[in-house]
Write an enzyme that holds these catalytic residues in place. Sequence first.
Site, PDB file in Angstrom:
ATOM      1  N   LYS A  20      46.974  55.548  34.022  1.00 44.57           N
ATOM      2  CA  LYS A  20      45.608  55.510  34.533  1.00 44.57           C
ATOM      3  C   LYS A  20      44.681  56.328  33.624  1.00 44.57           C
ATOM      4  CE  LYS A  20      46.770  53.397  38.506  1.00 44.57           C
ATOM      5  NZ  LYS A  20      48.228  53.274  38.328  1.00 44.57           N
ATOM      6  N   LYS A  27      42.615  54.415  43.987  1.00 45.13           N
ATOM      7  CA  LYS A  27      44.048  54.249  43.747  1.00 45.13           C
ATOM      8  C   LYS A  27      44.663  55.567  43.286  1.00 45.13           C
ATOM      9  CE  LYS A  27      42.822  51.906  39.388  1.00 45.13           C
ATOM     10  NZ  LYS A  27      42.984  50.662  38.615  1.00 45.13           N
ATOM     11  N   ARG A  76      46.671  40.744  32.026  1.00 44.93           N
ATOM     12  CA  ARG A  76      47.556  41.594  31.222  1.00 44.93           C
ATOM     13  C   ARG A  76      47.539  41.094  29.787  1.00 44.93           C
ATOM     14  NH1 ARG A  76      52.007  44.704  31.883  1.00 44.93           N
ATOM     15  NH2 ARG A  76      50.546  45.864  33.209  1.00 44.93           N
ATOM     16  N   ARG A 135      46.695  37.689  36.611  1.00 44.85           N
ATOM     17  CA  ARG A 135      47.387  37.837  37.894  1.00 44.85           C
ATOM     18  C   ARG A 135      46.347  37.734  38.996  1.00 44.85           C
ATOM     19  NH1 ARG A 135      49.783  43.288  35.634  1.00 44.85           N
ATOM     20  NH2 ARG A 135      47.612  43.253  34.949  1.00 44.85           N
ATOM     21  N   ARG A 146      44.675  42.615  45.711  1.00 42.59           N
ATOM     22  CA  ARG A 146      45.409  42.922  44.480  1.00 42.59           C
ATOM     23  C   ARG A 146      46.012  41.671  43.857  1.00 42.59           C
ATOM     24  NH1 ARG A 146      49.315  46.891  47.563  1.00 42.59           N
ATOM     25  NH2 ARG A 146      49.178  45.041  48.912  1.00 42.59           N
ATOM     26  N   ASP A 157      45.337  46.188  30.739  1.00 47.37           N
ATOM     27  CA  ASP A 157      44.885  45.455  31.919  1.00 47.37           C
ATOM     28  C   ASP A 157      43.366  45.349  31.907  1.00 47.37           C
ATOM     29  OD1 ASP A 157      47.475  45.228  32.727  1.00 47.37           O
ATOM     30  OD2 ASP A 157      47.360  46.710  34.342  1.00 47.37           O
ATOM     31  N   GLU A 207      43.279  49.629  33.078  1.00 45.29           N
ATOM     32  CA  GLU A 207      44.453  50.480  32.891  1.00 45.29           C
ATOM     33  C   GLU A 207      45.043  50.209  31.509  1.00 45.29           C
ATOM     34  OE1 GLU A 207      47.500  50.458  35.882  1.00 45.29           O
ATOM     35  OE2 GLU A 207      46.071  50.592  37.534  1.00 45.29           O
ATOM     36  N   ASN A 239      48.838  50.416  30.090  1.00 46.58           N
ATOM     37  CA  ASN A 239      50.230  50.609  30.495  1.00 46.58           C
ATOM     38  C   ASN A 239      51.125  50.769  29.276  1.00 46.58           C
ATOM     39  OD1 ASN A 239      50.227  49.875  33.621  1.00 46.58           O
ATOM     40  ND2 ASN A 239      48.845  48.481  32.574  1.00 46.58           N
TER      41      ASN A 239
END
Length: 314
Positions: A125, A160, A210, A225, A233, A273, A281, A283
């Site tokens: 994050k 979050k 992604r 997604r 979500r 993301d 984000e 990752n």
Amino acid sequence: MNILVVADPLVTFKTYKDTTFAMMRELQKRGHTLAACEPQHLQWQTGHPVSALVRRIELTGAADDWYRVLHQGREALHTFDAVLMRKDPPFDSEFFYATHLLEQAEREGAKVFNSPRALRDHPEKLALMEFAQYAPPTLVTRSPEAIRHFHAEHKDIILKPLDGMGGMGIFRVGPDGMNLGSITETLNQGGATSVMVQAYLPAIVDGDKRLLLIGGKVAPYVLARIPQGTELRGNLAVGGKGVAQPLSDTDRAIAEAIAPTLAARGLLLVGLDMIGDKVTEINVTSPTCFQEIQQQTGFDVPAMFADALEAAMA
């Protein structure tokens, strides 16, 4: 190459979609040998190199009994040509300790991907802060008052936890502010835990994308997604629908601006993301989506990764 994969237990792999499995399959196809262990199997002792209880394995090609163990024993990590750290989140204390053991192995001559130091320096994050120009309005705080002010400014927000994964613990609070206090108390545990708050991005209806950054380059397809039904979500873990699609010009421009910086720090694989044209984000622990993109588009993501790994080892 002789490759060690540090990951979750092999018996837990869902091989029809698992990215680590796809990596291993491609590497074996190229003639590389495979071994596997879990972070709990790492060990260091004065006068000895970092080692692990490893299993030398061979992939069988079968759907169920997909690997066979050829040999099991303790081996020093520096004796492998490459070590792939593929333990899934969360980034907890044991993950943190594992990165220190892996960094010691690097000092002894091991080559570890992603770099253990880079894993620690880029929490998924908070890594966003360095690239704030590409992100939505974002707040990281323990303060309920700061969260109330952020909501008053942006009206529609997402909250979050910093250590969440797979969509866990994500909340939306709209203009009416309904349950903002309760949600804040739940996430920040009375001020003990930091929370990330971001302005809500309506483009989520088109998917949480992604993007894969591999060896400093951007894969040509993303996996969008898409949330289903009344779900906020898009994460696949909570029922989001994964739809592969080509990179947009904006996706590519942003990803190509970020990728070289991260690659130079030892991050061979990054999952970026994006919602709309905003990065939400970064990752780095165990990015996924290789198989979904390959199955839907035919683009060989595992081969792109193997090419990057071989180049890094050259």
